[in-house]
Design an enzyme around this catalytic site. Structure first.
Site, short mmCIF file in Angstrom:
data_model
loop_
_atom_site.label_atom_id
_atom_site.label_comp_id
_atom_site.label_asym_id
_atom_site.label_seq_id
_atom_site.Cartn_x
_atom_site.Cartn_y
_atom_site.Cartn_z
N HIS A 3 47.66 -20.37 18.32
CA HIS A 3 46.60 -21.72 18.66
C HIS A 3 46.29 -22.55 17.61
CE1 HIS A 3 43.29 -19.38 17.92
NE2 HIS A 3 42.58 -20.42 17.57
N ASP B 206 49.31 -14.82 21.19
CA ASP B 206 48.34 -15.61 19.93
C ASP B 206 48.71 -15.44 18.60
OD1 ASP B 206 46.85 -17.75 19.17
OD2 ASP B 206 44.87 -16.91 19.69
N GLN C 113 34.25 -20.16 14.72
CA GLN C 113 35.04 -21.13 14.27
C GLN C 113 35.64 -21.16 12.89
OE1 GLN C 113 33.07 -24.74 15.46
NE2 GLN C 113 34.13 -24.81 17.42
N GLY C 114 36.68 -21.53 12.54
CA GLY C 114 37.30 -21.47 11.09
C GLY C 114 37.78 -20.07 10.78
N ASP C 115 37.63 -19.06 11.69
CA ASP C 115 38.13 -17.71 11.56
C ASP C 115 39.55 -17.40 12.31
OD1 ASP C 115 36.07 -16.85 9.68
OD2 ASP C 115 35.14 -16.23 11.20
N SER C 116 39.92 -18.32 13.09
CA SER C 116 40.94 -18.17 13.87
C SER C 116 42.33 -17.88 13.30
CB SER C 116 41.30 -19.62 14.74
OG SER C 116 40.73 -19.46 15.81
#
Length: 265
Positions: free
Chosen positions: A75, A120, A209-212
């Protein structure tokens, strides 16, 4: 429900600039209604502790699968094909450090059949090899898919907060598929065959958020780091009964290895 743990829109553009040397430490902010951030409840990593960690300019994390390949989340990328727009930053805890190493992408391979529900994972090929840094092997069996895991990243330290200048780390325990899919947690939304949950029922420690795309990893039988998960999604950030959800690397190991081979990695 807040699903992905990447930075979107203007925030991603800001992060691209920040990665070039103007990134600021996060400051507290009001909780976003749909917002993962970063390693909540963690501490700052030491230089060289996790040499395989990668920061990607679109607002995601990753891990060095090989000197020329970064393993991240599907993603985080738009599809398979030539892509020279991504900058990977490696080799440092401090993203403002003059010692940081950067590489541009030249190709992206997104998991075949990815449609936003499972599968993913993705590989980003770099324009030239990264030398002198350890890579992170992936788990090829389920032997390490439980226990206590390490998570790390540069995302925000509070839900709705800003991105971090310094790499942060934390540990989280495995949560069984049955527990994670229970009515008190995700009520059947977990794909048990290829997703892993990790976190505390009480909340307080999580990716966001920002760790994906970043790795979830642990020690193997030889006491070496091995990647068991990829940061994928979750409901909010470190909320009670909402553990982080990670791509189960062992389930896709053969496919990932085949794709890596086809990319020369």
């Amino acid at each position: 429900m807040a699903r992905w743990r990447r930075i979107l829109g203007g925030a991603a553009a800001a992060l691209t600039v920040a990665a070039m040397g103007t990134l600021m430490q996060s400051s507290p902010a009001a909780a976003a209604p749909d917002g993962p951030d970063m390693v909540v409840g963690g501490t700052t990593a030491t230089q060289g502790e996790f040499p395989f960690m990668v920061r990607l300019s679109m607002g995601c994390g990753g891990a060095l699968y090989s000197p020329t390949l970064v393993l991240t989340a599907a993603h985080c990328v738009n599809g398979t094909g030539t892509n020279t727009s991504i900058t990977a930053t490696v080799g440092v805890v401090d993203l403002n450090s003059t010692s940081k190493v950067t590489r541009r992408s030249n190709y992206v391979y997104r998991a075949p059949g990815y449609n936003g529900n499972g599968k993913d994972w993705a590989l980003i090929r770099l324009s030239s090899p990264v030398t002198g840094l350890a890579t992170l092997p992936i788990a090829r069996t389920t032997a390490y898919d439980s226990g206590t895991f390490t998570i790390a990243g540069w995302g925000a330290a509070t839900e709705g907060g800003g991105q971090q200048r310094y790499l942060r780390k934390a540990t989280v325990p495995f949560v069984s598929d049955a527990t994670c899919n229970s009515s008190s947690m995700y009520a059947g939304q977990i794909i048990a065959s290829n997703e892993i949950c990790a976190g505390y029922a009480a909340g307080g420690v999580d990716t966001c958020q920002g760790d994906s795309g970043g790795p979830m990893f642990r020690r193997d039988a030889a006491n070496a780091w091995i990647q068991v998960g990829i940061v994928s999604w979750g409901d909010g950030c470190a909320r009670p009964n909402k553990p982080g959800v990670y791509t189960q690397v062992s389930y896709f190991a053969a496919t990932i290895a085949s794709a890596a081979s086809s990319l020369g990695g």
